[in-house]
Design a protein around this motif. Structure first.
Motif, short mmCIF file in Angstrom:
data_model
loop_
_atom_site.label_atom_id
_atom_site.label_comp_id
_atom_site.label_asym_id
_atom_site.label_seq_id
_atom_site.Cartn_x
_atom_site.Cartn_y
_atom_site.Cartn_z
N ASP A 40 -6.09 -43.37 -15.71
CA ASP A 40 -5.43 -42.08 -15.50
C ASP A 40 -6.43 -41.08 -14.94
O ASP A 40 -7.58 -41.01 -15.39
N SER A 41 -6.01 -40.31 -13.94
CA SER A 41 -6.90 -39.32 -13.34
C SER A 41 -7.06 -38.09 -14.23
O SER A 41 -7.97 -37.30 -14.02
N GLN A 42 -6.19 -37.93 -15.21
CA GLN A 42 -6.30 -36.79 -16.11
C GLN A 42 -7.28 -37.10 -17.24
O GLN A 42 -7.67 -38.25 -17.47
N ILE A 43 -7.67 -36.04 -17.96
CA ILE A 43 -8.53 -36.20 -19.13
C ILE A 43 -7.71 -36.84 -20.24
O ILE A 43 -6.59 -36.41 -20.54
N ALA A 44 -8.24 -37.89 -20.83
CA ALA A 44 -7.53 -38.59 -21.90
C ALA A 44 -7.59 -37.79 -23.19
O ALA A 44 -8.58 -37.09 -23.45
N PRO A 45 -6.55 -37.87 -24.03
CA PRO A 45 -6.60 -37.20 -25.34
C PRO A 45 -7.77 -37.74 -26.16
O PRO A 45 -8.04 -38.94 -26.16
N GLU A 46 -8.45 -36.85 -26.82
CA GLU A 46 -9.56 -37.23 -27.68
C GLU A 46 -9.10 -37.39 -29.13
O GLU A 46 -9.70 -38.14 -29.90
N ALA A 47 -8.06 -36.65 -29.50
CA ALA A 47 -7.61 -36.66 -30.89
C ALA A 47 -6.10 -36.52 -30.94
O ALA A 47 -5.45 -36.05 -30.00
N VAL A 48 -5.53 -36.92 -32.06
CA VAL A 48 -4.10 -36.79 -32.29
C VAL A 48 -3.89 -36.43 -33.76
O VAL A 48 -4.58 -36.95 -34.64
N LEU A 49 -3.00 -35.48 -34.00
CA LEU A 49 -2.59 -35.14 -35.36
C LEU A 49 -1.26 -35.83 -35.60
O LEU A 49 -0.24 -35.40 -35.07
N PRO A 50 -1.23 -36.93 -36.34
CA PRO A 50 0.01 -37.70 -36.48
C PRO A 50 1.11 -36.91 -37.18
O PRO A 50 0.85 -36.00 -37.98
N PHE A 51 2.35 -37.24 -36.87
CA PHE A 51 3.49 -36.63 -37.52
C PHE A 51 3.42 -36.88 -39.03
O PHE A 51 3.21 -38.01 -39.47
N ALA A 52 3.59 -35.81 -39.80
CA ALA A 52 3.71 -35.94 -41.26
C ALA A 52 5.18 -35.85 -41.67
O ALA A 52 5.59 -36.44 -42.68
N LEU A 53 5.99 -35.10 -40.91
CA LEU A 53 7.42 -34.95 -41.20
C LEU A 53 8.22 -35.97 -40.40
O LEU A 53 8.08 -36.04 -39.17
N ASP A 54 9.07 -36.73 -41.10
CA ASP A 54 9.99 -37.60 -40.40
C ASP A 54 11.24 -36.81 -40.05
O ASP A 54 11.31 -35.59 -40.28
N ARG A 55 12.24 -37.47 -39.50
CA ARG A 55 13.45 -36.77 -39.08
C ARG A 55 14.13 -36.07 -40.26
O ARG A 55 14.63 -34.95 -40.14
N GLY A 56 14.13 -36.72 -41.41
CA GLY A 56 14.72 -36.10 -42.59
C GLY A 56 13.98 -34.84 -43.01
O GLY A 56 14.61 -33.84 -43.39
N GLY A 57 12.66 -34.87 -42.95
CA GLY A 57 11.88 -33.69 -43.28
C GLY A 57 12.11 -32.56 -42.31
O GLY A 57 12.15 -31.39 -42.68
N ALA A 58 12.30 -32.90 -41.02
CA ALA A 58 12.58 -31.88 -40.01
C ALA A 58 13.94 -31.24 -40.26
O ALA A 58 14.11 -30.02 -40.13
#
Length: 360
Positions: free
Chosen positions: A101-119
């Motif tokens: 990819d020519s773009q800068i790759a993500p260095e970090a990710v904050l995973p989802f803590a809320l599932d659809r029910g929590g949302a």
């Protein structure tokens, strides 16, 4: 003629179908047979990248190249600006290959803590607290569309040294005399301020100043979702975005840094005022030097939904880490009118009470 066998990017060890990250866990879950696979703990650390080194590198192509996806489920070939998405033909989770990819790759990710029910639960709680919304809005318990989406953000670190000029104000009091309407002399104490020139330098280090890296969501709405538990972010792993939509950034680091500097400037203004001291302060000029500037791209989890009310569509954003909700909502003209009338009644009551007290 039989079609060739296609292997999913993240195949289920039970049935071979594509699996998706299960919010609030460290698991990949198969939507068909339910088998779960644990995501191994990251073996690398989150890195900060030198901004100066980025600027001195080969110029980047400004046009955003679209990601090409080849679906392992049905074989469809599509293009998208997203990093991850579902196949529009068979629903198979797709994740882009970022190696070239020519773009800068993500260095970090904050995973989802809320599932659809929590949302959904967060949305219901938000709806109940909209005091000036129509009563019928409380019947909205779920958004018509609810898509789990990772939104790109830049974080910036920097050391700053700021030279300032201004004034320090110190209060003092004097006694003055005046004649009232009845011809009687009255005295009172008045507060005044002496101003003295001030100048100096303040220093501050900034860590993880966060700015949105996409123009597809209003910047003010993104800011309203803060704070984010960035200390819980993990080194980027494509498995955390499997089965969820992910946007690529369309705000370059240069523009992101300018936004971050605006955030830093507000903090530095406060530092200058504290350094000036006194009772009140005036800050005339601030000249800030930035050094050791580093940055990284992080993906943050947001449930993006919309609901239909009164023939109009309203958008809501839900922080996928803590359930904070920001969004559009209708207003009840009746409730607002009643609140205005109630306020006027209170003012009238106080006015009558003051009038009677003065006549007594």
């Amino acid at each position: 003629m039989t079609s060739p066998t296609r292997t999913p990017a993240h195949p289920c060890q039970g049935c071979g179908a594509s699996v998706a990250f299960a919010p609030g866990t460290a698991l990949l879950r198969c939507p068909y047979c339910g088998l779960e696979q644990r995501i191994a703990a990251p073996a690398v650390a989150i890195r900060e990248h030198s901004y100066d080194a980025f600027l001195s590198a080969k110029p980047r192509v400004q046009a955003l190249a679209r990601n090409r996806f080849s679906c392992p489920g049905c074989g469809a070939r599509t293009e998208s600006d997203a990093l991850s998405r579902a196949c529009q033909f068979c629903g198979t989770p797709l994740v882009a290959d970022l190696a070239n990819d020519s773009q800068i790759a993500p260095e970090a990710v904050l995973p989802f803590a809320l599932d659809r029910g929590g949302a959904r639960q967060a949305l219901r709680g938000w709806v109940k607290t909209r005091w000036f919304a129509p009563n019928r809005l409380k019947t909205v318990t779920e958004a018509e569309t609810m898509k789990s989406t990772y939104l790109p953000h830049w974080t910036f670190d920097a050391q700053t040294a700021s030279d300032y000029t201004g004034q320090r104000g110190e209060h003092y009091y004097v006694t003055t005399t005046h004649t009232d309407a009845n011809g009687n002399k009255q005295t009172r104490r008045e507060r005044r301020t002496r101003w003295y020139p001030a100048s100096g330098q303040v220093r501050r280090g900034f860590d993880d100043v966060l700015v949105g890296a996409t123009g597809q969501v209003p910047g003010e709405r993104l800011k309203a979702l803060q704070p984010w538990p960035l200390e819980q972010a993990l080194p980027f792993d494509a498995r955390y975005v499997a089965g969820h939509h992910s946007l690529r950034y369309d705000t370059e680091p240069q523009a992101g840094l300018e936004q971050a500097k605006q955030v830093m400037a507000e903090v530095i203004q406060g530092d200058c005022r504290r350094d000036i001291g006194g009772d009140v302060q005036r800050v005339h000029t601030v000249d800030t030097h930035y050094s050791q500037v580093t940055f990284k791209l992080v993906l943050l989890p947001v449930w993006i939904g919309s609901y239909l009310f009164g023939g109009k569509t309203y958008q809501v954003l839900i922080n996928g880490a803590n359930g904070e909700v920001q969004g559009d909502r209708p207003y009840s003209a009746v409730k607002i009118a009643m609140a205005v009338l109630a306020a006027l009644a209170v003012v009238a009551t106080i006015g009558c009470w003051i009038y009677l007290e003065n006549r007594a």
